[in-house]
Design a protein around this motif. Structure first.
Motif, PDB file in Angstrom:
ATOM      1  N   THR A  98       0.829  -1.205   0.000  1.00 11.08           N
ATOM      2  CA  THR A  98       0.000   0.000   0.000  1.00 11.08           C
ATOM      3  C   THR A  98       0.864   1.256   0.000  1.00 11.08           C
ATOM      4  O   THR A  98       0.604   2.208  -0.740  1.00 11.08           O
ATOM      5  N   VAL A  99       1.905   1.258   0.806  1.00 12.39           N
ATOM      6  CA  VAL A  99       2.794   2.420   0.864  1.00 12.39           C
ATOM      7  C   VAL A  99       3.482   2.627  -0.485  1.00 12.39           C
ATOM      8  O   VAL A  99       3.628   3.768  -0.952  1.00 12.39           O
ATOM      9  N   GLN A 100       3.881   1.546  -1.143  1.00  9.53           N
ATOM     10  CA  GLN A 100       4.504   1.668  -2.457  1.00  9.53           C
ATOM     11  C   GLN A 100       3.536   2.254  -3.476  1.00  9.53           C
ATOM     12  O   GLN A 100       3.914   3.109  -4.285  1.00  9.53           O
ATOM     13  N   LYS A 101       2.278   1.822  -3.434  1.00 11.17           N
ATOM     14  CA  LYS A 101       1.275   2.373  -4.359  1.00 11.17           C
ATOM     15  C   LYS A 101       1.021   3.844  -4.073  1.00 11.17           C
ATOM     16  O   LYS A 101       0.867   4.651  -4.998  1.00 11.17           O
ATOM     17  N   VAL A 102       0.968   4.206  -2.803  1.00  9.21           N
ATOM     18  CA  VAL A 102       0.767   5.623  -2.438  1.00  9.21           C
ATOM     19  C   VAL A 102       1.952   6.455  -2.915  1.00  9.21           C
ATOM     20  O   VAL A 102       1.777   7.565  -3.429  1.00  9.21           O
ATOM     21  N   ASN A 103       3.164   5.926  -2.789  1.00 10.89           N
ATOM     22  CA  ASN A 103       4.344   6.646  -3.264  1.00 10.89           C
ATOM     23  C   ASN A 103       4.283   6.854  -4.767  1.00 10.89           C
ATOM     24  O   ASN A 103       4.624   7.933  -5.268  1.00 10.89           O
ATOM     25  N   ARG A 104       3.844   5.835  -5.503  1.00 12.01           N
ATOM     26  CA  ARG A 104       3.706   6.002  -6.962  1.00 12.01           C
ATOM     27  C   ARG A 104       2.663   7.061  -7.279  1.00 12.01           C
ATOM     28  O   ARG A 104       2.860   7.883  -8.176  1.00 12.01           O
ATOM     29  N   SER A 105       1.570   7.056  -6.547  1.00 11.20           N
ATOM     30  CA  SER A 105       0.529   8.069  -6.775  1.00 11.20           C
ATOM     31  C   SER A 105       1.052   9.463  -6.456  1.00 11.20           C
ATOM     32  O   SER A 105       0.767  10.427  -7.174  1.00 11.20           O
ATOM     33  N   LEU A 106       1.829   9.578  -5.384  1.00 10.99           N
ATOM     34  CA  LEU A 106       2.402  10.881  -5.038  1.00 10.99           C
ATOM     35  C   LEU A 106       3.391  11.352  -6.094  1.00 10.99           C
ATOM     36  O   LEU A 106       3.478  12.554  -6.375  1.00 10.99           O
ATOM     37  N   GLU A 107       4.122  10.426  -6.690  1.00 11.97           N
ATOM     38  CA  GLU A 107       5.017  10.810  -7.780  1.00 11.97           C
ATOM     39  C   GLU A 107       4.217  11.356  -8.962  1.00 11.97           C
ATOM     40  O   GLU A 107       4.618  12.344  -9.584  1.00 11.97           O
ATOM     41  N   ASP A 108       3.073  10.725  -9.256  1.00 17.11           N
ATOM     42  CA  ASP A 108       2.216  11.223 -10.333  1.00 17.11           C
ATOM     43  C   ASP A 108       1.679  12.608  -9.992  1.00 17.11           C
ATOM     44  O   ASP A 108       1.621  13.496 -10.846  1.00 17.11           O
ATOM     45  N   VAL A 109       1.277  12.791  -8.736  1.00 17.42           N
ATOM     46  CA  VAL A 109       0.769  14.100  -8.307  1.00 17.42           C
ATOM     47  C   VAL A 109       1.873  15.149  -8.410  1.00 17.42           C
ATOM     48  O   VAL A 109       1.625  16.289  -8.833  1.00 17.42           O
ATOM     49  N   ASN A 110       3.098  14.782  -8.040  1.00 17.38           N
ATOM     50  CA  ASN A 110       4.219  15.724  -8.166  1.00 17.38           C
ATOM     51  C   ASN A 110       4.458  16.098  -9.612  1.00 17.38           C
ATOM     52  O   ASN A 110       4.721  17.259  -9.925  1.00 17.38           O
ATOM     53  N   THR A 111       4.355  15.129 -10.511  1.00 21.27           N
ATOM     54  CA  THR A 111       4.518  15.413 -11.941  1.00 21.27           C
ATOM     55  C   THR A 111       3.436  16.368 -12.417  1.00 21.27           C
ATOM     56  O   THR A 111       3.716  17.337 -13.146  1.00 21.27           O
ATOM     57  N   ILE A 112       2.212  16.120 -11.993  1.00 26.17           N
ATOM     58  CA  ILE A 112       1.098  16.978 -12.403  1.00 26.17           C
ATOM     59  C   ILE A 112       1.269  18.379 -11.828  1.00 26.17           C
ATOM     60  O   ILE A 112       1.055  19.383 -12.522  1.00 26.17           O
ATOM     61  N   SER A 113       1.662  18.480 -10.564  1.00 26.88           N
ATOM     62  CA  SER A 113       1.817  19.810  -9.964  1.00 26.88           C
ATOM     63  C   SER A 113       2.984  20.565 -10.601  1.00 26.88           C
ATOM     64  O   SER A 113       2.917  21.786 -10.767  1.00 26.88           O
ATOM     65  N   ASP A 114       4.051  19.861 -10.993  1.00 25.05           N
ATOM     66  CA  ASP A 114       5.151  20.523 -11.702  1.00 25.05           C
ATOM     67  C   ASP A 114       4.676  21.062 -13.052  1.00 25.05           C
ATOM     68  O   ASP A 114       5.019  22.189 -13.443  1.00 25.05           O
ATOM     69  N   ALA A 115       3.877  20.266 -13.762  1.00 26.65           N
ATOM     70  CA  ALA A 115       3.345  20.718 -15.044  1.00 26.65           C
ATOM     71  C   ALA A 115       2.420  21.917 -14.847  1.00 26.65           C
ATOM     72  O   ALA A 115       2.452  22.874 -15.632  1.00 26.65           O
ATOM     73  N   ALA A 116       1.601  21.888 -13.792  1.00 27.87           N
ATOM     74  CA  ALA A 116       0.706  23.017 -13.521  1.00 27.87           C
ATOM     75  C   ALA A 116       1.509  24.272 -13.169  1.00 27.87           C
ATOM     76  O   ALA A 116       1.156  25.380 -13.584  1.00 27.87           O
ATOM     77  N   GLN A 117       2.594  24.100 -12.437  1.00 27.26           N
ATOM     78  CA  GLN A 117       3.434  25.246 -12.086  1.00 27.26           C
ATOM     79  C   GLN A 117       4.086  25.831 -13.336  1.00 27.26           C
ATOM     80  O   GLN A 117       4.136  27.054 -13.498  1.00 27.26           O
TER      81      GLN A 117
END
Length: 136
Positions: A57-76
């Motif tokens: 579960t923690v590994q899946k959450v980390n992957r999701s957070l990486e996706d969120v970081n990618t999206i937030s970088d693109a939004a920035q």
């Protein structure tokens, strides 16, 4: 049998009775230790899969957070680009539009002043934009 042997026999019988009474609590204590050992074993058997699932579960959450970081970088980056584009439009279009609007306002005020003086003759009140208002 003399008195010493009778006393020894009574002491041996009393010790046997005491040992008999002590056997039952010891047996119960042994069963308790067996139950504790079984509980610890069961807990270990159930805890390991739960820990494995937690790691997954923690590994899946980390992957999701990486996706969120990618999206937030693109939004920035998009926000920065929009800001730069707004500054570009402001510098190329904003300043000329402001200058044109102020020129149109000045021409309108001058034309109104000119028309007011012509319509009323030379005796009209001086406008704030005319040379007569400066006291010359």
């Amino acid at each position: 049998m003399d008195i010493g042997q009778i006393a020894g026999l009574i002491a041996a019988i009393a010790f046997a009775i005491l040992a008999g009474f002590m056997i039952y609590p010891l047996i119960r204590l042994g069963k308790l230790f067996d139950q504790i050992a079984q509980t610890v074993k069961d807990t270990g058997d159930h805890a390991l899969p739960a820990l494995d699932e937690g790691v997954t579960t923690v590994q899946k959450v980390n992957r999701s957070l990486e996706d969120v970081n990618t999206i937030s970088d693109a939004a920035q980056r998009s926000a920065s680009n929009v800001g730069a584009l707004t500054d570009l439009y402001g510098s190329f279009l904003g300043k000329p539009v402001i200058k044109a609007a102020s020129t149109v306002w000045a021409l309108k005020a001058t034309a109104q002043d000119f028309l007011n003086r012509r319509a009323s003759g030379r005796h009209a009140e001086p406008s704030p934009l005319s040379d007569d208002a400066k006291g010359e």
